[in-house]
Motif scaffolding. Structure first.
Motif, short mmCIF file in Angstrom:
data_model
loop_
_atom_site.label_atom_id
_atom_site.label_comp_id
_atom_site.label_asym_id
_atom_site.label_seq_id
_atom_site.Cartn_x
_atom_site.Cartn_y
_atom_site.Cartn_z
N PHE A 61 0.82 -1.21 0.00
CA PHE A 61 0.00 0.00 0.00
C PHE A 61 0.86 1.27 0.00
O PHE A 61 0.58 2.22 -0.72
N VAL A 62 1.91 1.26 0.82
CA VAL A 62 2.76 2.44 0.89
C VAL A 62 3.45 2.69 -0.45
O VAL A 62 3.45 3.81 -0.97
N GLU A 63 3.99 1.61 -1.03
CA GLU A 63 4.71 1.76 -2.30
C GLU A 63 3.77 2.20 -3.42
O GLU A 63 4.10 3.09 -4.21
N ALA A 64 2.59 1.58 -3.48
CA ALA A 64 1.65 1.92 -4.55
C ALA A 64 1.22 3.37 -4.44
O ALA A 64 1.21 4.10 -5.44
N ALA A 65 0.91 3.81 -3.20
CA ALA A 65 0.47 5.20 -3.02
C ALA A 65 1.56 6.16 -3.46
O ALA A 65 1.32 7.14 -4.18
N TYR A 66 2.79 5.86 -3.05
CA TYR A 66 3.91 6.74 -3.36
C TYR A 66 4.13 6.83 -4.87
O TYR A 66 4.20 7.93 -5.44
N SER A 67 4.21 5.68 -5.51
CA SER A 67 4.58 5.72 -6.93
C SER A 67 3.44 6.28 -7.79
O SER A 67 3.69 7.04 -8.72
N VAL A 68 2.18 5.93 -7.47
CA VAL A 68 1.07 6.44 -8.28
C VAL A 68 0.94 7.96 -8.11
O VAL A 68 0.82 8.69 -9.10
N LEU A 69 1.00 8.45 -6.88
CA LEU A 69 0.86 9.89 -6.67
C LEU A 69 1.96 10.65 -7.39
O LEU A 69 1.74 11.67 -8.03
N LYS A 70 3.18 10.13 -7.28
CA LYS A 70 4.32 10.79 -7.88
C LYS A 70 4.17 10.84 -9.40
O LYS A 70 4.42 11.87 -10.04
N GLU A 71 3.72 9.73 -9.96
CA GLU A 71 3.63 9.63 -11.41
C GLU A 71 2.46 10.44 -11.96
O GLU A 71 2.60 11.21 -12.89
N VAL A 72 1.29 10.28 -11.33
CA VAL A 72 0.09 10.93 -11.84
C VAL A 72 0.16 12.44 -11.67
O VAL A 72 -0.23 13.21 -12.55
N LEU A 73 0.65 12.90 -10.53
CA LEU A 73 0.66 14.33 -10.25
C LEU A 73 1.96 14.99 -10.70
O LEU A 73 2.05 16.21 -10.78
N GLY A 74 2.98 14.20 -10.95
CA GLY A 74 4.25 14.74 -11.40
C GLY A 74 4.90 15.69 -10.40
O GLY A 74 5.55 16.65 -10.78
N THR A 75 4.69 15.41 -9.10
CA THR A 75 5.27 16.30 -8.08
C THR A 75 6.05 15.48 -7.07
O THR A 75 6.02 14.25 -7.08
N GLU A 76 6.72 16.23 -6.17
CA GLU A 76 7.40 15.59 -5.05
C GLU A 76 6.35 15.04 -4.08
O GLU A 76 5.33 15.69 -3.83
N VAL A 77 6.60 13.87 -3.55
CA VAL A 77 5.70 13.29 -2.55
C VAL A 77 6.52 12.92 -1.33
O VAL A 77 7.58 12.31 -1.46
N HIS A 78 6.06 13.34 -0.15
CA HIS A 78 6.76 12.95 1.08
C HIS A 78 5.87 12.06 1.91
O HIS A 78 4.72 12.40 2.17
N ARG A 79 6.40 10.93 2.28
CA ARG A 79 5.62 10.03 3.12
C ARG A 79 5.87 10.37 4.60
O ARG A 79 7.01 10.47 5.03
N GLY A 113 -13.77 -3.68 15.39
CA GLY A 113 -12.89 -4.84 15.41
C GLY A 113 -11.67 -4.76 14.53
O GLY A 113 -10.95 -5.73 14.39
N VAL A 114 -11.41 -3.62 13.91
CA VAL A 114 -10.21 -3.50 13.09
C VAL A 114 -9.48 -2.22 13.49
O VAL A 114 -10.12 -1.20 13.75
N GLU A 115 -8.18 -2.26 13.53
CA GLU A 115 -7.45 -1.02 13.69
C GLU A 115 -6.97 -0.59 12.31
O GLU A 115 -6.77 -1.42 11.44
N ALA A 116 -6.82 0.72 12.15
CA ALA A 116 -6.48 1.23 10.83
C ALA A 116 -5.02 1.67 10.79
O ALA A 116 -4.50 2.24 11.75
N LEU A 117 -4.37 1.38 9.66
CA LEU A 117 -3.01 1.89 9.42
C LEU A 117 -3.16 3.20 8.65
O LEU A 117 -3.86 3.26 7.65
N ILE A 118 -2.49 4.25 9.16
CA ILE A 118 -2.57 5.54 8.49
C ILE A 118 -1.25 5.80 7.77
O ILE A 118 -0.19 5.74 8.39
N VAL A 119 -1.33 6.07 6.49
CA VAL A 119 -0.14 6.43 5.70
C VAL A 119 -0.33 7.88 5.24
O VAL A 119 -1.07 8.13 4.31
#
Lengths: 158, 457
Positions: A9-27, A133-139
């Motif tokens: 999830f982290v990798e997909a979010a990073y690479s898609v945002l970077k590619e689609v928006l063409g900007t710097e992304v900081h996690r 019953g589920v905890e959420a991971l926030i990225v």
């Protein structure tokens, strides 16, 4: 949240945002949250079903959503938007689809099988979401357009 | 769980405030939570001329005994002198004289009770009659000072609070010492000697109170630095450790109180259970193997919250495998330290770190030794915070070593309730070597060698 699920999830979010928006992304730093949590204003929700069950939520302010959608539209040589109209919502939906789709593809390659539901967009003020019953991971992802919080709540089928 | 990941713990305990556990019917916990909500202000209390006062604990660096300070000529009468605090020169103010109270002169050579205050700009020492203790109150219960409190100028009082049927006047030390010149004008020019009453013998009773205050400071320090949270589960160990710590510190000639996070970590250094952070050696292995229950069902479930890098999970997995070769074993292992838990599924070992009884469970890979898939397939490692909800089914073993002690005391109780719910009737809970549940009638200890408990009948 099973360890193996985090990176796709982290990798997909990073690479898609970077590619689609063409900007710097900081996690930002990943962290865990339990139950009820506020939604910033615009949320795209993608459901997961299969070996695991749960959902992925892409949460941002209305302002960020408009700027992100405008950037996407401009990159395709279309007019930017000033209000969150149908075009804007469609762009955010597409972004959520791309990120979740890429993450699920990575997970398939690791041997986990599950399906996606079509994204749904929620917008409004003072919204909260809770999953029992589920905890959420926030990225948290920092973009020039604003902050997008990717909120992943999945668990193994019992 | 690591010792120094306090930030995580704190952050998650904040989240708990909005968590939904209460809706699951933990009546006891709701009460406990409220208790914690109420106490949000701690003060060090002391007496001045027979009245009780308090100072915000955040302003207090330490409690001290002052002896042999140097008199400075031509200063205001309430300036007792300067003092060498481990190399740093601080000035000492006699609060009694400053507030126009009578000061009992101690017999020659006897140390004065005092506090060292950490103000915005500097450290300052104040002398008081005697230190009482640390009191926790709710800031909401503090009432504004009434104009009739005339003993001390009202503008130096930040409020008044009642606790245990005693009325404490809370001093605003920033204001008192920020405007020293103004104070000077307020103090009438009387010869200091005129206000000093003859010494009164008999401060014997104070020795015990002082020890308790120091102990509370140590307990508070452990919590402040997020190293260890004192609760019923570990108080015995902390008291024992405090005794050795005190004698060690006095041999070194330094204060028993913590001067920084290093001291707190040092204090807690010996708390870790045996075989922490490595595969279990034979003695502990045998101890655990001796308490693992036998079950009739085809599935054996275990839960290992706070598994860190997973060494204890693999050790437990191997024990369960040897005891129940035919059963389907599943272990849920979680930790809230993302770095540790991320390495757990593919942890790499060196040949020396594998004890002989576990050699059959490791395989030689290209990058080093790894755990065999027999064990790996039994375990599901999760990025999980024990204070959040979890979806673990009924378990026959819960292994949770040294984890309860690094979560705040109010949450310890709630997690234990969750263990009681999750554990099967004959299931076994294994906690840290220095943790005890003997005080809790809901648990029965089942081993002399390791801290293992079963639910009481």
């Amino acid at each position: 949240m099973r360890v193996e699920y985090i990176n796709p999830f982290v990798e997909a979010a990073y690479s898609v945002l970077k590619e689609v928006l063409g900007t710097e992304v900081h996690r930002g730093e990943l962290y865990l949250k339990s139950t009820s949590m506020p939604v910033l204003g615009v949320a795209a929700l993608v459901g997961l079903a299969g070996d695991v069950e749960g959902r992925v939520l892409f949460d941002m302010t209305k302002d960020t959503a408009i700027k992100v959608a405008s950037t996407m539209l401009e990159s395709m040589e279309m007019e930017p938007i000033t209000t969150l109209n149908e075009m804007g919502r469609a762009s955010i939906t597409e972004l959520a689809n791309m990120i979740t789709g890429q993450a699920v593809t990575k997970l398939h390659n690791l041997g986990f099988k599950f399906d996606l539901t079509p994204p749904a967009i929620f917008s409004g003020d003072n919204m909260e979401i809770s999953d029992s019953g589920v905890e959420a991971l926030i990225v948290p992802m920092e973009l020039p357009q604003g902050k997008i919080e990717i909120n992943v709540a999945v668990r193994e089928r019992g | 769980m690591k010792w120094n990941n306090g930030n995580d713990v704190k952050q998650q305990s904040d989240n708990v405030a909005v968590s939904g556990f209460r809706s699951f019917g933990f009546g006891r916990d709701a009460a406990a939570d409220e208790e914690v909500d109420r106490i949000d202000f701690k003060m060090v209390t002391f007496s001045l001329a027979g009245k009780d006062y308090g100072i915000d604990i955040m302003k207090v660096k330490e409690i001290a005994k002052f002896a042999g300070f140097t008199y400075v000529p031509n200063t205001l009468p309430f300036v007792a002198g300067v003092y060498n605090l481990r190399g740093e020169i601080i000035s000492i103010i006699d609060l009694r004289l400053m507030f126009n109270q009578t000061a009992e002169r101690r017999p020659d050579g006897e140390a004065e009770d005092g506090l060292i205050l950490r103000l915005e700009n500097n450290l300052i020492g104040v002398i008081v009659d005697s230190i009482d203790r640390v009191v926790g109150i709710s800031s909401e219960s503090i009432q504004p000072p009434h104009p009739i409190f005339a003993d001390i100028n009202i503008k130096y009082i930040s409020g008044v609070v009642e606790h245990d049927e005693r009325l404490y006047i809370i001093l605003d030390v920033e204001r008192i010492f920020a405007k020293e010149t103004e104070v000077a004008r307020d103090v009438p020019e009387l010869p200091a000697a005129a206000r000093i009453a003859p010494a009164v013998e008999g401060p014997g009773a104070q020795a015990g109170a002082k020890t308790d205050t120091d102990f509370e400071f140590v307990v508070d320090g452990l919590a402040t630095f997020k190293v260890l949270y004192a609760g019923d589960i570990n108080r015995g160990w902390i008291r024992d450790r405090y005794q050795t710590w005190r004698s060690m510190r006095s041999e070194q000639g330094v204060s028993v109180q913590f001067s920084g996070v290093e001291d707190a970590v040092d204090f807690a250094g010996t708390f870790s259970s045996s075989d922490t952070g490595r595969l279990w050696g034979k003695p502990y292995w045998d101890g655990v193997a001796g308490v693992v229950p036998t079950v009739d069902s085809a599935v054996f479930n275990a839960w290992n919250p706070g598994c860190g890098k997973g060494f204890e999970t693999y050790s437990l997995a191997a024990i369960l495998k040897e005891k129940n070769p035919q059963k389907r074993i599943r272990i849920w292992a979680g930790d809230n330290d993302l770095l540790s838990i991320s390495t757990a599924p593919s942890v790499v070992l060196t040949a020396e770190s594998v004890p002989s009884h576990m050699e059959s469970y490791v395989t030689q890979g290209t990058g080093g030794m790894t755990m065999s898939s027999v064990l790996r397939d039994m375990i599901m490692f999760e990025y999980h915070d024990i204070l959040n909800q979890s979806s673990v089914p009924e378990c026959h073993v819960i292994l949770c070593r040294d984890v309860l002690s690094v979560i705040p005391a109010a949450d310890q109780e709630r997690v234990l309730n969750k263990f009681l719910e999750t554990l099967s009737p004959l299931g076994v809970l294994i906690i840290g070597d220095n943790e005890r549940l003997d005080h809790d009638s809901r648990w029965t200890r089942i081993s002399d060698r390791i801290s293992a408990y079963r639910k009481s009948e």
